[in-house]
Design a protein around this motif. Structure first.
Motif, short mmCIF file in Angstrom:
data_model
loop_
_atom_site.label_atom_id
_atom_site.label_comp_id
_atom_site.label_asym_id
_atom_site.label_seq_id
_atom_site.Cartn_x
_atom_site.Cartn_y
_atom_site.Cartn_z
N VAL A 82 3.90 -17.03 34.31
CA VAL A 82 3.81 -17.62 33.04
C VAL A 82 5.00 -16.71 32.22
CG1 VAL A 82 3.08 -18.59 30.77
CG2 VAL A 82 2.07 -19.07 33.08
N VAL A 83 4.36 -15.63 32.24
CA VAL A 83 5.33 -14.41 31.01
C VAL A 83 6.75 -14.15 31.99
CG1 VAL A 83 3.33 -13.46 30.24
CG2 VAL A 83 4.17 -12.34 32.21
N VAL A 84 6.85 -13.92 33.14
CA VAL A 84 8.19 -13.78 33.74
C VAL A 84 8.99 -14.88 33.47
CG1 VAL A 84 9.28 -13.54 36.01
CG2 VAL A 84 7.35 -12.17 35.39
N GLY A 85 8.47 -16.23 33.39
CA GLY A 85 9.43 -17.50 32.93
C GLY A 85 9.94 -17.38 31.52
N ILE A 131 4.33 -6.34 32.77
CA ILE A 131 4.60 -5.39 31.72
C ILE A 131 6.31 -5.42 31.27
CG2 ILE A 131 5.25 -2.87 31.14
CD1 ILE A 131 2.25 -2.29 32.73
N ALA A 132 7.02 -5.57 32.20
CA ALA A 132 8.61 -5.65 31.91
C ALA A 132 8.95 -6.87 31.16
CB ALA A 132 9.28 -5.29 33.24
N ALA A 133 8.24 -8.01 31.71
CA ALA A 133 8.65 -9.34 31.19
C ALA A 133 7.91 -9.44 29.87
CB ALA A 133 7.94 -10.36 31.92
N VAL A 134 6.82 -8.82 29.52
CA VAL A 134 6.18 -9.20 28.08
C VAL A 134 7.06 -8.01 27.18
CG1 VAL A 134 4.04 -8.48 26.86
CG2 VAL A 134 3.75 -9.59 28.92
N ALA A 135 7.29 -6.85 27.80
CA ALA A 135 7.88 -5.97 26.64
C ALA A 135 9.33 -6.42 26.27
CB ALA A 135 8.05 -4.60 27.49
N LEU A 136 10.07 -7.24 27.52
CA LEU A 136 11.37 -7.67 26.84
C LEU A 136 11.20 -9.15 26.19
CD1 LEU A 136 13.11 -7.50 30.27
CD2 LEU A 136 13.56 -6.18 28.35
N SER A 137 10.00 -9.82 26.13
CA SER A 137 10.18 -11.15 25.43
C SER A 137 9.54 -10.97 24.11
CB SER A 137 9.59 -12.12 26.46
OG SER A 137 8.16 -11.99 26.42
N GLY A 148 9.52 -19.21 36.37
CA GLY A 148 8.63 -18.06 36.66
C GLY A 148 8.27 -18.14 38.03
N VAL A 149 7.55 -19.07 38.28
CA VAL A 149 6.59 -19.43 39.60
C VAL A 149 7.88 -19.07 40.81
CG1 VAL A 149 5.52 -20.90 41.34
CG2 VAL A 149 4.87 -20.75 38.79
N LEU A 150 8.86 -19.50 40.65
CA LEU A 150 9.95 -19.57 41.51
C LEU A 150 10.29 -18.05 41.66
CD1 LEU A 150 11.97 -22.74 41.21
CD2 LEU A 150 10.19 -22.08 43.08
N ILE A 151 10.41 -17.36 40.46
CA ILE A 151 10.92 -15.87 40.60
C ILE A 151 9.75 -15.08 41.54
CG2 ILE A 151 11.12 -13.81 39.28
CD1 ILE A 151 12.27 -15.53 37.19
N ARG A 206 16.75 -23.88 24.09
CA ARG A 206 18.21 -22.93 23.58
C ARG A 206 18.28 -21.83 24.73
NH1 ARG A 206 14.47 -19.69 18.91
NH2 ARG A 206 13.23 -18.70 20.41
N ILE A 207 19.55 -21.02 24.30
CA ILE A 207 20.10 -20.23 25.53
C ILE A 207 19.03 -19.13 26.23
CG2 ILE A 207 20.83 -18.55 23.95
CD1 ILE A 207 23.61 -19.01 25.90
N ALA A 208 18.09 -18.65 25.59
CA ALA A 208 17.16 -17.62 25.68
C ALA A 208 16.54 -17.99 27.11
CB ALA A 208 16.38 -17.01 24.97
N SER A 209 16.24 -19.34 27.09
CA SER A 209 15.41 -19.96 28.48
C SER A 209 16.36 -19.76 29.64
CB SER A 209 15.12 -21.28 28.14
OG SER A 209 16.23 -22.10 28.09
N TRP A 210 17.55 -19.26 29.72
CA TRP A 210 18.38 -19.40 30.69
C TRP A 210 18.23 -18.09 31.43
CZ3 TRP A 210 19.91 -23.48 33.11
CH2 TRP A 210 20.11 -24.78 32.45
N ALA A 211 17.72 -16.96 30.82
CA ALA A 211 17.60 -15.65 31.25
C ALA A 211 16.94 -15.64 32.42
CB ALA A 211 17.15 -14.64 30.35
#
Lengths: 319, 333
Positions: free
Chosen positions: B267-270, B317-323, B287-290, B22-27
């Motif tokens: 993993v979490v940034v992905g 912290i940012a990625a976990v907080a957002l997801s 995530g790895v590429l980012i 689904r679309i969330a994976s595009w963020a």
């Protein structure tokens, strides 16, 4: 009824198991190496345990709540770097600065955990990275040795009073403060309540978030104090000074009988746990086990202790 | 990632697309593209072929490690033993193939033995976690230090130089301009993608992460799935160990330092959620590429490597907080 008797029996065994282990270990080493039981050796044991005990005491407050702090070793290292860098300019103020930075770091990771609702192990893992990075940058990625003028200011760590090492006295003061906080104050009671059952504590009006943040401040603040003392004992500061201390510290808390699920535990148990870890370390040194390979034993002890002390009724699904 | 709630609302309608796509994976993809454009504008060298090769070399190990960790995190568990298994794998490999310390020359069999070691340590992780009911972060914290401790004991504080041309070739010899190690990492990615999307184990992992109680009631052998997943992750970390040993040209006990951190960040940034059930290995690739592109950008701008650890910490912290889906978890511990 039988089950009840069994449960009480098991609880009692669990409560005294750590102390019994400690006594047996001390006696066992004493038989092999009688000089170990002399006052001088025991005082040496106490001084060597102090840093570990202070680190473990801080993290006990967090574990009592059912959380975890994986940033203590980075905080302690950062504190050692701060002291090493500022002691010639600030004098005693450098110690205060280091502990204040510790409290601030604890406040921030507590806020990240509570306000952003990030699980504590990941929030503190990330915070540990930030602290480690800070220590690397301000120290220029090297170990900083402190001069003679700095050593005079660290007499309160390295000196002795009536033959008792000051570091032991500092440890005892920490014990008194932490024990009072944990057993005699509202914060201590609330912590135990939150650890025992967070929804119930919340429903009865406990300000859960505030208690948690305070616990993280204590954990990080005590970690900084431990770093200050470690820097004094080694008369240097480095970004990896305390890197090897995370596992023994958590192991000390859990081996002492504080459950990783929270609610059950005390500072006394952590003291017993820290002494066990120290004695095991000394025992391994007698046996000639490589200092890095000692982590094998600590890792195994940690898992075993968690398996024994954990309250499985509180976590229906173990993740 | 903030699009997630709306996406799940449409999902519950008649959308035939599987929830994994689904679309969330595009963020994260948008973040990646934006990063590339910004860094490319600041330093045009970013878009050179040489820089792409350099980034792929940096990315191969985090990718392989991240694949293993993704499966664990999808179940809602965590694996802190990444560095332990990687170090153990690298050290054992360095002692089995042609090396400067002993007369062994097992070649390809050395690689199979290392994979088996990774699988066994992962299996031990799973068994302790499931049978003794010890939370995974505690089990794997212990195993992390046991792994590094065993590696240290094997080496006795030394390092072993690797002379095997096959292992060194993974990092040095190239195919279509990229080192063989990068192709190996991509092969692992494809395998992981197949396991995730087309095997029963993959489905079960998602089911466990989505709701373990329900999964158990539907007859999924929860314990066995958990043990199998930890074993699988162990194999991926062992591959990471082989690549790390190839890249460094030796096996030492510090070879794993800092890798856990990069893995979890990736993993979490992905966009794979720590609560389990959402995400996947395809997102870990992003995530790895980012992480790699950001690090590369910082290097191009002259930022010290020691700062990067701190930046990664803030990214976690940012990625976990957002997801994190706050409706799903009432108590955060």
């Amino acid at each position: 009824m039988n089950a009840l008797v069994e449960k009480i029996g098991a609880d009692r065994i669990r409560q005294w198991l750590p102390l019994a282990t400690l006594v047996i270990l001390v006696v066992a080493i004493g038989i092999v190496e009688p000089t170990f039981l002399q006052p001088a050796s025991l005082l040496q044991l106490a001084s060597d345990t102090a840093v570990l005990f202070i680190l473990a005491t801080g993290v006990t407050f967090v574990i009592m709540l059912g959380g975890i702090d994986l940033s203590i070793q980075s905080m302690a290292s950062l504190a050692s770097v701060i002291v090493a860098l500022t002691i010639t300019r600030l004098g005693y103020g450098s110690f205060v600065l280091a502990v204040a930075v510790g409290a601030l770091a604890g406040l921030l990771s507590g806020l990240a955990h509570v306000k952003l609702r990030i699980p504590s192990f990941i929030a503190t893992l990330a915070a540990g990275g930030v602290l480690f990075s800070t220590a690397l940058v301000i120290s220029g990625e090297r170990s900083i040795t402190m001069g003679d003028s700095a050593r005079a200011l660290q007499e309160w760590i390295t000196g002795t009073v009536f033959g008792i090492p000051n570091v032991v006295i500092v440890g005892l003061i920490v014990l008194a403060i932490a024990h009072t906080l944990q057993s005699k104050t509202r914060f201590g009671r609330y912590s135990a309540a939150i650890g025992a059952g967070e929804p119930a504590a919340y429903a009865s009006g406990v300000k859960v978030d505030r208690q948690k943040i305070f616990a993280f401040i204590l954990s990080s603040g005590f970690a900084a104090l431990a770093g200050v003392i470690l820097a004094g004992r080694l008369s240097s500061g480095s970004p990896t000074l305390a890197a090897e201390l995370l596992l023994p510290s958590i192991a000390a808390v859990v081996v002492g009988g504080t459950a990783i699920t929270g609610g059950v535990g005390s500072i006394w148990r952590t003291l017993v746990g820290a002494l066990i870890i120290s004695v095991v370390r000394i025992g391994m040194t007698f046996l000639g086990v490589n200092i890095f390979a000692q982590n094998i034993v600590f890792g195994a002890v940690l898992i075993l202790a968690v398996a024994i002390t954990i309250d499985r009724s509180k976590i229906p699904i173990v993740k | 990632m903030s699009l997630d709630t709306s996406a799940s609302a449409t999902d519950s309608g008649a959308t035939p697309r599987p929830r994994r796509w689904r679309i969330a994976s595009w963020a994260p993809v948008i973040v990646l593209v934006a990063l590339c454009i910004i860094i490319g504008l600041i330093n045009p060298n970013f878009f050179s072929f040489g820089n792409f090769v350099r980034m792929s070399q940096t990315a191969m190990i985090p990718l392989v490690l991240g694949l293993g960790a993704t499966f664990i995190i999808l179940m809602g568990s965590i694996d802190l033993s990444v560095e332990g298994i990687l170090t153990l794998g690298a050290v054992i490999l360095s002692m089995l193939v042609l090396n400067g310390a002993n007369a062994n020359d097992l070649g390809i069999f050395g690689i199979f033995i290392v994979l088996a070691v990774g699988a066994s340590v992962g299996f031990i992780n799973g068994v302790i976690h499931v049978r003794l009911k010890v939370p995974s972060f505690m089990t794997t914290l212990g195993v992390w230090f046991i792994g590094v401790g065993v590696a240290n004991a094997l080496l006795g504080g030394m390092a072993t130089r690797i002379n095997s041309p096959m292992i060194r070739g993974l990092a040095i010899d190239r195919f279509l301009g990229f080192p063989w190690g990068v192709w190996l990492a991509l092969l692992c990615f494809v395998i992981a993608l197949v396991i995730q999307n087309y095997t029963r184990l993959g489905r079960y992992i998602y089911a466990l992460g989505g709701g373990e109680e329900l999964a158990e009631l539907s007859g999924i052998p929860v314990g066995r799935v958990r043990i199998m997943t930890f074993t699988l992750a162990g194999i991926f970390y062992a591959v990471g160990g082989i690549l790390a040993a190839a890249q460094l040209g030796l096996g030492n006990a510090q070879i794993g330092n800092g890798r856990l951190f990069t893995t979890i960040t990736a993993v979490v940034v992905g966009g794979t959620a720590l609560t389990g059930g959402r995400g996947g290995v395809h997102q870990t690739l992003i995530g790895v590429l980012i992480v790699v592109v950001l690090n590369n950008g910082m290097v191009l701008m002259g930022v010290k490597p020691s700062v990067q650890i701190g930046v990664q910490g803030l990214m976690i912290i940012a990625a976990v907080a957002l997801s994190i889906d706050r409706k799903l978890i009432r108590i955060v511990k």
